[in-house]
Design a protein around this motif. Structure first.
Motif, PDB file in Angstrom:
ATOM      1  N   GLU A  87      -4.656  47.018   0.114  1.00 16.84           N
ATOM      2  CA  GLU A  87      -4.363  45.966   1.087  1.00 16.84           C
ATOM      3  C   GLU A  87      -2.926  46.076   1.596  1.00 16.84           C
ATOM      4  N   VAL A  88      -1.986  46.362   0.667  1.00 20.94           N
ATOM      5  CA  VAL A  88      -0.583  46.521   1.065  1.00 20.94           C
ATOM      6  C   VAL A  88      -0.426  47.711   2.002  1.00 20.94           C
ATOM      7  N   LYS A  89      -1.130  48.797   1.720  1.00 18.39           N
ATOM      8  CA  LYS A  89      -1.059  49.990   2.574  1.00 18.39           C
ATOM      9  C   LYS A  89      -1.560  49.680   3.978  1.00 18.39           C
ATOM     10  N   VAL A  90      -2.691  48.957   4.056  1.00 19.82           N
ATOM     11  CA  VAL A  90      -3.246  48.598   5.359  1.00 19.82           C
ATOM     12  C   VAL A  90      -2.271  47.690   6.117  1.00 19.82           C
ATOM     13  N   ALA A  91      -1.696  46.704   5.395  1.00 25.77           N
ATOM     14  CA  ALA A  91      -0.764  45.777   6.035  1.00 25.77           C
ATOM     15  C   ALA A  91       0.490  46.511   6.510  1.00 25.77           C
ATOM     16  N   LYS A  92       0.969  47.451   5.699  1.00 27.51           N
ATOM     17  CA  LYS A  92       2.165  48.221   6.071  1.00 27.51           C
ATOM     18  C   LYS A  92       1.893  49.071   7.306  1.00 27.51           C
ATOM     19  N   GLU A  93       0.754  49.721   7.328  1.00 28.14           N
ATOM     20  CA  GLU A  93       0.402  50.547   8.486  1.00 28.14           C
ATOM     21  C   GLU A  93       0.283  49.687   9.749  1.00 28.14           C
ATOM     22  N   ALA A  94      -0.306  48.501   9.587  1.00 32.94           N
ATOM     23  CA  ALA A  94      -0.440  47.606  10.739  1.00 32.94           C
ATOM     24  C   ALA A  94       0.935  47.138  11.225  1.00 32.94           C
ATOM     25  N   ALA A  95       1.846  46.846  10.269  1.00 34.03           N
ATOM     26  CA  ALA A  95       3.194  46.408  10.643  1.00 34.03           C
ATOM     27  C   ALA A  95       3.956  47.519  11.350  1.00 34.03           C
ATOM     28  N   VAL A  96       3.833  48.743  10.826  1.00 35.99           N
ATOM     29  CA  VAL A  96       4.514  49.885  11.457  1.00 35.99           C
ATOM     30  C   VAL A  96       3.985  50.109  12.870  1.00 35.99           C
ATOM     31  N   LYS A  97       2.671  49.993  13.012  1.00 38.60           N
ATOM     32  CA  LYS A  97       2.067  50.172  14.338  1.00 38.60           C
ATOM     33  C   LYS A  97       2.525  49.078  15.298  1.00 38.60           C
ATOM     34  N   ALA A  98       2.540  47.830  14.808  1.00 41.02           N
ATOM     35  CA  ALA A  98       2.962  46.714  15.659  1.00 41.02           C
ATOM     36  C   ALA A  98       4.432  46.860  16.063  1.00 41.02           C
ATOM     37  N   LEU A  99       5.273  47.311  15.116  1.00 39.72           N
ATOM     38  CA  LEU A  99       6.690  47.509  15.422  1.00 39.72           C
ATOM     39  C   LEU A  99       6.877  48.610  16.464  1.00 39.72           C
ATOM     40  N   ALA A 100       6.122  49.704  16.299  1.00 45.30           N
ATOM     41  CA  ALA A 100       6.209  50.809  17.267  1.00 45.30           C
ATOM     42  C   ALA A 100       5.770  50.343  18.652  1.00 45.30           C
ATOM     43  N   GLU A 101       4.697  49.546  18.702  1.00 40.95           N
ATOM     44  CA  GLU A 101       4.224  49.039  19.985  1.00 40.95           C
ATOM     45  C   GLU A 101       5.242  48.095  20.617  1.00 40.95           C
ATOM     46  N   ALA A 102       5.876  47.250  19.771  1.00 42.99           N
ATOM     47  CA  ALA A 102       6.891  46.328  20.290  1.00 42.99           C
ATOM     48  C   ALA A 102       8.092  47.098  20.826  1.00 42.99           C
ATOM     49  N   LYS A 103       8.515  48.126  20.088  1.00 39.75           N
ATOM     50  CA  LYS A 103       9.637  48.947  20.553  1.00 39.75           C
ATOM     51  C   LYS A 103       9.291  49.653  21.863  1.00 39.75           C
ATOM     52  N   ALA A 104       8.042  50.128  21.950  1.00 40.66           N
ATOM     53  CA  ALA A 104       7.612  50.807  23.179  1.00 40.66           C
ATOM     54  C   ALA A 104       7.635  49.846  24.362  1.00 40.66           C
ATOM     55  N   ARG A 105       7.177  48.594  24.130  1.00 33.36           N
ATOM     56  CA  ARG A 105       7.193  47.608  25.216  1.00 33.36           C
ATOM     57  C   ARG A 105       8.622  47.259  25.628  1.00 33.36           C
ATOM     58  N   ILE A 106       9.503  47.136  24.626  1.00 35.75           N
ATOM     59  CA  ILE A 106      10.912  46.846  24.932  1.00 35.75           C
ATOM     60  C   ILE A 106      11.532  48.002  25.698  1.00 35.75           C
ATOM     61  N   GLN A 107      11.246  49.230  25.243  1.00 39.61           N
ATOM     62  CA  GLN A 107      11.786  50.406  25.931  1.00 39.61           C
ATOM     63  C   GLN A 107      11.271  50.501  27.358  1.00 39.61           C
ATOM     64  N   ASP A 108       9.973  50.230  27.524  1.00 40.97           N
ATOM     65  CA  ASP A 108       9.403  50.252  28.883  1.00 40.97           C
ATOM     66  C   ASP A 108      10.114  49.240  29.785  1.00 40.97           C
ATOM     67  N   ALA A 109      10.362  48.051  29.222  1.00 37.20           N
ATOM     68  CA  ALA A 109      11.046  47.012  30.005  1.00 37.20           C
ATOM     69  C   ALA A 109      12.474  47.429  30.323  1.00 37.20           C
ATOM     70  N   GLU A 110      13.168  48.016  29.316  1.00 31.89           N
ATOM     71  CA  GLU A 110      14.548  48.451  29.537  1.00 31.89           C
ATOM     72  C   GLU A 110      14.604  49.581  30.562  1.00 31.89           C
ATOM     73  N   TRP A 111      13.685  50.531  30.449  1.00 31.55           N
ATOM     74  CA  TRP A 111      13.675  51.653  31.386  1.00 31.55           C
ATOM     75  C   TRP A 111      13.310  51.184  32.796  1.00 31.55           C
ATOM     76  N   ALA A 112      12.396  50.237  32.877  1.00 34.89           N
ATOM     77  CA  ALA A 112      11.995  49.728  34.196  1.00 34.89           C
ATOM     78  C   ALA A 112      13.129  48.966  34.872  1.00 34.89           C
ATOM     79  N   ASN A 113      14.057  48.437  34.060  1.00 32.05           N
ATOM     80  CA  ASN A 113      15.170  47.658  34.607  1.00 32.05           C
ATOM     81  C   ASN A 113      16.506  48.345  34.327  1.00 32.05           C
ATOM     82  N   THR A 114      16.500  49.672  34.414  1.00 33.70           N
ATOM     83  CA  THR A 114      17.729  50.422  34.142  1.00 33.70           C
ATOM     84  C   THR A 114      18.814  50.095  35.159  1.00 33.70           C
ATOM     85  N   PHE A 115      18.411  49.863  36.409  1.00 39.39           N
ATOM     86  CA  PHE A 115      19.387  49.589  37.474  1.00 39.39           C
ATOM     87  C   PHE A 115      19.087  48.250  38.143  1.00 39.39           C
ATOM     88  N   ALA A 116      20.138  47.526  38.431  1.00 35.62           N
ATOM     89  CA  ALA A 116      19.980  46.298  39.213  1.00 35.62           C
ATOM     90  C   ALA A 116      19.885  46.666  40.688  1.00 35.62           C
TER      91      ALA A 116
END
Length: 253
Positions: A87-116
């Motif tokens: 159960e801990v392994k599954v939860a850890k994998e899910a957390a890592v995946k969610a963190l990677a997805e959140a970072k990807a969304r943040i990066q996409d937002a940052e890259w999309a707004n690189t210039f004003a």
């Protein structure tokens, strides 16, 4: 004359042997069993040994079910531990995946707004621009390690910016306060892209409008105020109006 063979077959001889054997057996039994039985210490020792044997047998009988319960508890614990670990392994994998997805969304937002809109300076790195001084540069990035080994330019590696992690500020050698003449922005994230990937020019086109195309990977935008903007093979250059990068193509394609 009576012979030995005749004598040993006589009833009296047989009776004598029987009596002798009986006496010997009786003496042995007496010596082995009856005499110790009359010794109080021997009886006491036998009693103690028998008591210890009875106690040991009772303890063994009591321990056996305890051992069985212990073995069952160990098996149950191992089973629960295995399930919990899974159960801990599954939860850890899910957390890592969610963190990677959140970072990807943040990066996409940052890259999309690189210039004003209307600016060629990357958002977050606009604190120092062309025409500013070396003193202003030091004040604008107090927590960053500024490389000052060269008099003609200062560099910042690991800016913390989502896109441009390296920046170099070039100074006017003729100015006493070391005014910035142009700035070069580098991106390790863009280094891995092919030279025909025009992501940077595309983002700048959203901010500044369509560029002049001087060749594959070479773009420029008309000066807006005191600066002129260039993109050279994934490198962003913001220069004082009137300047041009070394090796720049001479003809617009």
């Amino acid at each position: 004359m009576t012979t030995w063979k005749d004598l040993k077959d006589q009833p009296i001889y047989i009776l004598g042997l029987t009596i002798l054997a009986s006496v010997s057996a009786t003496a042995a039994f007496y010596e082995k069993f009856l005499v110790p039985a009359r010794d109080p210490n021997a009886i006491q020792r036998a009693t103690i040994l028998q008591s210890q044997l009875d106690t040991s047998q009772r303890l063994v009988a009591e321990i056996q079910p305890l051992q069985q319960r212990l073995h069952k508890a160990e098996a149950d614990f191992a089973d629960r531990s295995a399930k919990l670990e899974a159960e801990v392994k599954v939860a850890k994998e899910a957390a890592v995946k969610a963190l990677a997805e959140a970072k990807a969304r943040i990066q996409d937002a940052e890259w999309a707004n690189t210039f004003a809109i209307g600016s060629s300076y990357p958002v977050g790195l606009e604190r120092v621009g062309v025409g500013e001084t070396a003193e202003r540069l030091a004040a604008a990035f107090p927590g960053k390690a500024i490389d000052r080994t060269k008099e003609s330019y200062h560099s910042i590696d690991q800016t913390g910016h989502a896109v441009f992690d390296r920046v170099t500020f070039y100074f006017d050698d003729g100015s006493k306060d070391k005014r910035i003449t142009h700035i070069s922005y580098w991106s390790r994230a863009l280094d891995g892209r092919s030279k025909d990937d025009d992501w940077l020019s595309t983002r700048l086109a959203v901010s500044l409008g369509p560029p002049k195309v001087w060749g594959q990977g070479y773009y420029s935008w008309e000066p807006k105020g005191p600066v002129h903007t260039f993109v050279r093979l994934g490198q962003l250059l913001i220069m004082r109006a009137g300047l041009r990068p070394n090796g720049w193509p001479k003809v617009v394609r």
